[in-house]
Structures are given as C-alpha cells and as structure tokens.
Design a protein around this motif. Structure first.
Motif: not given
Length: 318
Positions: A65-73, A114-132
């Motif tokens: 679980x996480x409670x944090x702000x994701x900063x601009x990427x 940028x946004x604040x995320x609150x995720x309340x349980x463990x999570x599995x996720x696949x992510x793509x980081x796509x350059x401009x």
C-alpha cells in the motif's frame, strides 16, 4: 458492487494539501525519469524490467500500500492491472477519483502530471514508460500529424490497451532477440493505440497498402535468420528496408502473414524442434544455442507454443 471509479471536483480549499508542485509546471528537462520516480514512490524495485532508448521501458511491479504524491515525470506512464481489484484514491488538486483497479482497465499518467495516490492494499501492476519522442515518432511515421497531449485516465475501461500491455510481462525475460523485437513492436503498437484512444483529438491513420518487394523481404528474412542478435532489432530491419518501423512491421505482415516477432519465434521453434529431434544435445544446450537466458525460459516458451515441454516433445518424436 460497482468497481467504476467515481470522479468529482474538489473544493478549492483542498488543493494545497495535494501537491506543493502545481500540475505541469516543470519543464521537460526538470522532470525526473519515470522509473526513478516510481521506485521512490513504491519504495521497492520492480520484479522485472526491460528498457530500450528507442522505445521506452516496460516494468512489472508488486508493491505494498502507498500514500504519496507522484511528482511530474519526463515520460508518459501507462498502467494495466493483471489480477486483484484494489481500492484506490487519486487527487490532483482539481479532481478526486475513488475506485478500484481491475483487469481490462488502464491508467494513463501524462508526462508532467502530478497527483496524490492512496492505494490501500498490495498491488500488482505492469507499467509502460513511453518517452515523448517515441509517441511523436510513431505519430509521424503513421501519418497522424502532431499528437495532442495524452488524456489523464484512472482505471479507465480499455480492454485492448490493457491486453496489449499485460502481454508485455511475458517478454521481460527469455530470448534476448525475441524479447527485444517483441517489445519494439509492442511499444509502437501501444503508442498507436494511445494516439487513437487516449488523446484530446483521436488520431486517424493512413491505410497500409502492399507488402515488401521480394528483394527487400528476402534481405529481412536473412537478417532474422542470422545468429547475431544485433541483426534483428526492429530499427535495423526497418532501416535496411528503407522504411519506418511503423510501415516495415505492417508491410512485413502483409507479405508473410506474420509480424517480424511472430516470424522469428516460429523460426526459432523450428530450429529447436530440429535440434531436439535430430541430435542428442541437451535441452539446456538447445536453449543456449537459441539465445534463451535459461533452460526454464526456453521450456516455458516451447510449452506455450506446442503444449509440451521440450523433453516430452523429444520423447514423443523419437
């Protein structure tokens, strides 16, 4: 119980508690890499990751679980969820989203947001980081013009994009040449899908007419058959054919009925079958000869295509 995310506007007084940095106020050079920011926020390392400067990066995470702000990427981040629904909340100073992650949905975090995320349980996720630059290249090659900014999505129903991204998790280890070629194709396909479905003005694409000439097709197949992994990158195949990556993939499939990755996978399977049937070399030697990172990775790929392990197939064919 409905899992659809609920979005509402936040009162003005709530904005300061969400993020000290207003959305999209950093220049591109000031934004951090997506993988570094995700590592900071998730407080762990990805289970697996593969990256390429010409395409981007694909990562698979299991995090607490996480409670944090994701900063601009600096990169666009696209997420898909392979399994359990998990409750989350997202606040960006203007809107509040309350919902559940689930399969067949995607989350799109545009570069610079940028946004604040609150995720309340463990999570599995696949992510793509796509350059401009990758999104702009695909738009240019596909004749779609200058792409609009991606639209921010949170647990947004999109089974096509979700299925494409989740399939990438299978290509984070195994055969280096096969996996790299697959990732290149998949990233371009995902970029095309994002341009069509997740921008302010959906892009339209010119139809692809005709395949490769016999000479160009023969040269491409010769490179795919090469034992050198350096000869089978999508960029090198397309450059040799005098085409963009986007047009080469479509013209190759028009000529052969298979994408470059599917053709190479079929060729490697035939090589494996010949070695297993006609020689006494060990399965691990076959895996090494075909460029797999381990016998386990080779066996998994072989079984996925044939329904049998290499050892079982060899016994049956002899």
């Amino acid at each position: 119980m409905s899992y659809e995310p609920v979005t509402r506007d936040l009162p003005q007084k709530n904005e300061p508690e969400i993020s000290e940095t207003p959305q999209r106020d950093l220049t591109i050079t000031e934004r951090g890499p997506a993988d570094a920011e995700m590592t900071r926020v998730l407080k762990t390392r990805p289970v697996s990751m593969a990256s390429d400067p010409s395409s981007g990066a694909i990562t698979f995470w299991r995090h607490d679980p996480l409670h944090d702000v994701v900063r601009p990427m600096a990169d666009h981040v696209i997420m898909a969820f392979p399994a359990e629904p998990v409750r989350f909340e997202r606040r960006d100073g203007k809107t509040f989203v309350n919902g559940m992650t689930r399969p067949a949905t995607v989350t799109v975090v545009p570069a610079g947001s940028s946004s604040r995320w609150d995720i309340y349980q463990p999570l599995s996720v696949v992510q793509l980081y796509l350059p401009l630059t990758t999104l702009k290249r695909v738009a240019h090659e596909a004749g779609a013009g200058t792409p609009d900014d991606l639209v921010e999505r949170t647990a947004h129903p999109d089974p096509i994009t979700s299925r494409l991204l989740l399939s990438a998790a299978d290509a984070l280890e195994g055969s280096a040449a096969l996996d790299a070629l697959f990732r290149h194709q998949l990233t371009d396909l995902l970029a095309t899908r994002l341009l069509a479905a997740h921008t302010g003005s959906p892009a339209t694409f010119r139809p692809i007419m005709g395949g490769l000439s016999p000479r160009v097709l023969g040269r491409a197949i010769e490179r795919l058959r090469s034992d050198s992994d350096a000869d089978v990158s999508l960029a090198s195949l397309a450059s040799d054919a005098g085409l963009s990556r986007f047009h080469f993939c479509r013209a190759f499939k028009e000529s052969t009925g298979l994408s470059p990755h599917a053709w190479l996978r079929q060729h490697r399977l035939e090589q494996a079958m010949n070695m297993l049937r006609d020689t006494d070399v060990s399965v691990v030697s076959v895996a090494t000869a075909l460029g797999y990172s381990s016998q386990t990775a080779f066996a998994a790929a072989f079984r996925k295509l044939t329904g049998e392990t290499p050892s079982d197939w060899r016994r049956r064919m002899r």
